[in-house]
Design an enzyme around this catalytic site. Structure first.
Site, PDB file in Angstrom:
ATOM      1  N   ASP A 102      41.521  37.607  27.930  1.00 46.46           N
ATOM      2  CA  ASP A 102      42.057  36.323  27.491  1.00 46.46           C
ATOM      3  C   ASP A 102      43.380  36.470  26.750  1.00 46.46           C
ATOM      4  OD1 ASP A 102      39.771  35.319  28.570  1.00 46.46           O
ATOM      5  OD2 ASP A 102      39.151  34.210  26.793  1.00 46.46           O
ATOM      6  N   LYS A 111      35.296  37.564  30.970  1.00 47.35           N
ATOM      7  CA  LYS A 111      35.056  37.008  32.296  1.00 47.35           C
ATOM      8  C   LYS A 111      34.487  38.026  33.268  1.00 47.35           C
ATOM      9  CE  LYS A 111      36.958  33.382  30.495  1.00 47.35           C
ATOM     10  NZ  LYS A 111      37.460  33.960  29.238  1.00 47.35           N
ATOM     11  N   CYS A 139      36.447  42.475  21.825  1.00 48.86           N
ATOM     12  CA  CYS A 139      36.581  41.910  20.479  1.00 48.86           C
ATOM     13  C   CYS A 139      35.357  42.252  19.634  1.00 48.86           C
ATOM     14  CB  CYS A 139      36.723  40.396  20.552  1.00 48.86           C
ATOM     15  SG  CYS A 139      38.106  39.821  21.525  1.00 48.86           S
ATOM     16  N   SER A 146      37.783  29.398  22.740  1.00 49.49           N
ATOM     17  CA  SER A 146      37.566  30.829  22.586  1.00 49.49           C
ATOM     18  C   SER A 146      36.164  31.057  22.061  1.00 49.49           C
ATOM     19  CB  SER A 146      38.580  31.406  21.593  1.00 49.49           C
ATOM     20  OG  SER A 146      38.136  32.649  21.086  1.00 49.49           O
TER      21      SER A 146
END
Length: 561
Positions: A82, A125, A195, A472
């Site tokens: 992203d 994704k 993340c 997000s």
């Protein structure tokens, strides 16, 4: 007697001969042509830290597969991150790439008639894209979570990529010095991996295990840690046996498995994006389950048991140390369908037998939850006849409803400009539309940037936001209802809202409504014209023309022809 493998063809036949010629050239001896052939699905990329370690992981996995008596074949797919892929087309390539990953896998694995696949799951994704392919192809498949990144420290305080994302919009609105942001960005990521907060990637890694598609105890995990590499080796051995046993995803992906995954995401207040991704997996696997309905019905009956950043104070490292997804499932055991089959060949009940929670203050029992109310709420109403989603967090809100006049925007740029010039004021309901799966397309449009900009402008608790775009997985700021469906670009009610319309959002009744009469709705419907479609070339054009509704997971439409 071992079963016939679909990858094997009669010796001397056309297909056998041409394959043997290629594989001999690759150094694969003829004897190996009779062994199980396993695809290693690798989304390696040098564009982002999420994927930068996967080539090394694939190497270890190949060794494990060979040692178990099979032949590994590494295949590559698109690798959307992203924070990197979101730069083009106003973010449309992010979600649009999910289905591209699925189709990449189909072309390589189904085209070559390989016997099984093991997926290196990483960023947001790629995980659902791989699960969707597993459900579609229905060959033995195992998901291997490839870990979260180490975060850093800046000026004596913890800093991770979420802090950088939020702070960037504070800088845009003039509430943070740019050099402060630059310093944070230099320290936020200190290793490969996804993340470090409980965003979409780590949430979907938990989903893999909760569905039964990953080995118990494998998610989440620190990237490249000894624990992760042990899991990789175990997965390499296990996928070969799964091929011989012919243990396929559709034997695992039953309605009860989806309910288990929904319970786990609710219990950690995971990413809203999991809802559409789980529905997409169900659609691809032809599983008769309404994931949106599961979040709606199971939400009020599933307490939050772990408060992990960004909704809580604990880190993902603390969650892993407490026992991770397996410990979470142990605490939820009385609410789970423990008869569901998993990739181990055993049931959830079998996998949880003897599991102990290492820290019951991080992953709490049902009798002592972090929060009794759901952290994810599905709302409906005349602005969201199908659904709208909000992530409420775990702090009890003093204000459970919000009523105010609408102020409407079709682009994030216009909304942020209005923030800067003071047009958006306390009490407004900011309507950000045209950012759905067709309108974005692929939910591009920057809804998350608007949310963070609102927070940066100091209005996070003073206005509400409605959008048909997505957020997000790390977003947990203010009262924001996202993914309103049907979307504005297809004539959903959000398209008909005008500046000044009174809108009410009520978390207790779980409704979103505009105070309009039937006549007003009819008049506006008659006058409405669809906006000009974005992107008339390339992949995004194909996506926009063929994507289905969120209620089906926003997968590419099956025409039935």
């Amino acid at each position: 007697m071992k079963r016939q493998l679909r990858s094997n063809f009669p010796r001397g036949s056309y297909l056998w001969s041409v394959r043997n010629a290629h594989w001999q050239a690759l150094g694969i001896p003829e004897a190996d042509c009779e062994k199980p052939k396993i695809a290693i699905v690798n989304s390696s990329s040098e564009l982002a830290a999420c994927f930068s370690h996967l080539d090394g992981v694939a190497k270890v996995l190949k060794e494990a597969i060979r040692a178990a008596g099979a032949v590994p074949f590494e295949i590559r797919t698109a690798a959307p991150s992203d924070f990197i892929t979101g730069a083009g087309a106003r973010g449309a390539y992010m979600l649009g790439a999910r289905d591209l990953v699925t189709n990449d896998i189909e072309v390589a694995v189904e085209g070559a008639q390989l016997d099984g696949m093991i997926c290196l799951t990483s960023c947001d994704k790629t995980v659902p894209g791989q699960l969707m392919a597993a459900a579609r192809l229905n060959i033995p498949t195992l998901m291997v979570p490839c870990g979260y990144q180490a975060s850093g420290e800046f000026r004596g305080k913890h800093v991770d990529i979420e802090d950088v994302f939020v702070s960037a919009m504070h800088a845009v609105t003039g509430n943070m010095p740019v050099e402060e942001l630059v310093g944070m960005s230099r320290e936020a990521i200190r290793s490969p991996g996804v993340c470090s907060g409980l965003g979409t990637a780590n949430s979907m890694h938990i989903v893999c295990e909760a569905l039964g598609m990953a080995l118990p105890g494998s998610a989440p995990v620190a990237a490249l840690s000894p624990k992760m590499m042990d899991d990789v080796r175990a997965a390499g051995a296990r996928i070969v046996q799964m091929v011989w046993d012919d243990l396929k995803p559709r034997e695992i992906l039953k309605p009860g498995a989806f309910a288990n995954a929904v319970r786990c995401i609710l219990a950690v207040g995971g990413s809203l994006n999991c809802v559409k991704h789980l529905q997409a997996v169900a659609t691809e696997g032809e599983v008769d389950v309404d994931v949106y309905g599961l979040f709606e019905t199971l939400g009020p009956a599933t307490p939050v048991l772990a408060g992990i950043r960004p909704i809580g104070e604990h880190t993902i490292e603390a969650f892993e140390a407490a026992g991770a997804a397996r410990a979470l499932m142990k605490q939820l055991e009385s609410l789970l369908d423990t008869g569901m089959l998993t990739v181990t060949g055993k049931t959830v009940a079998d996998n949880l037998r003897g599991v102990a929670v290492a820290n019951a203050d991080v992953i709490r029992p049902i009798s002592r939850p972090v929060a009794p109310n759901p952290a994810i709420v599905l709302l409906r109403g005349n602005l969201a006849p199908e659904s709208g989603l909000t992530k409420t967090g775990i702090v009890e809100r003093k204000q459970r409803s919000f009523t105010g006049p609408a102020i409407c925007f079709w682009t994030s740029e216009d909304a942020i400009a209005a923030l800067k010039n003071g047009t958006i004021k306390p009490g407004h309901v900011l309507v950000m539309r045209g950012a759905g799966v067709r309108g974005g397309p692929a939910m591009g449009g920057g809804a998350s940037r608007v949310v963070f900009a609102v927070d940066g402008a100091g209005l996070g608790d003073k206005i509400a936001i409605l959008t048909d775009g997505h957020l997000s997985g790390l977003v947990c700021k203010g009262l924001v209802v996202a993914e309103l469906s049907p979307e504005a670009a297809t004539g959903g009610p959000l398209a008909l809202v005008q500046d000044g319309d009174s809108i009410t959002i009520d978390l207790d009744t779980r409704r979103i409504d505009a105070a309009l009469t039937d006549d007003q709705w009819q008049q506006r419907r008659a006058a409405w014209q669809p906006p000009a479609p974005a992107h008339n070339v390339g992949w995004l054009q194909q996506y926009r023309r063929n994507v289905g509704p969120l209620s089906e997971g926003a997968v590419l439409v099956r025409t039935g022809q």
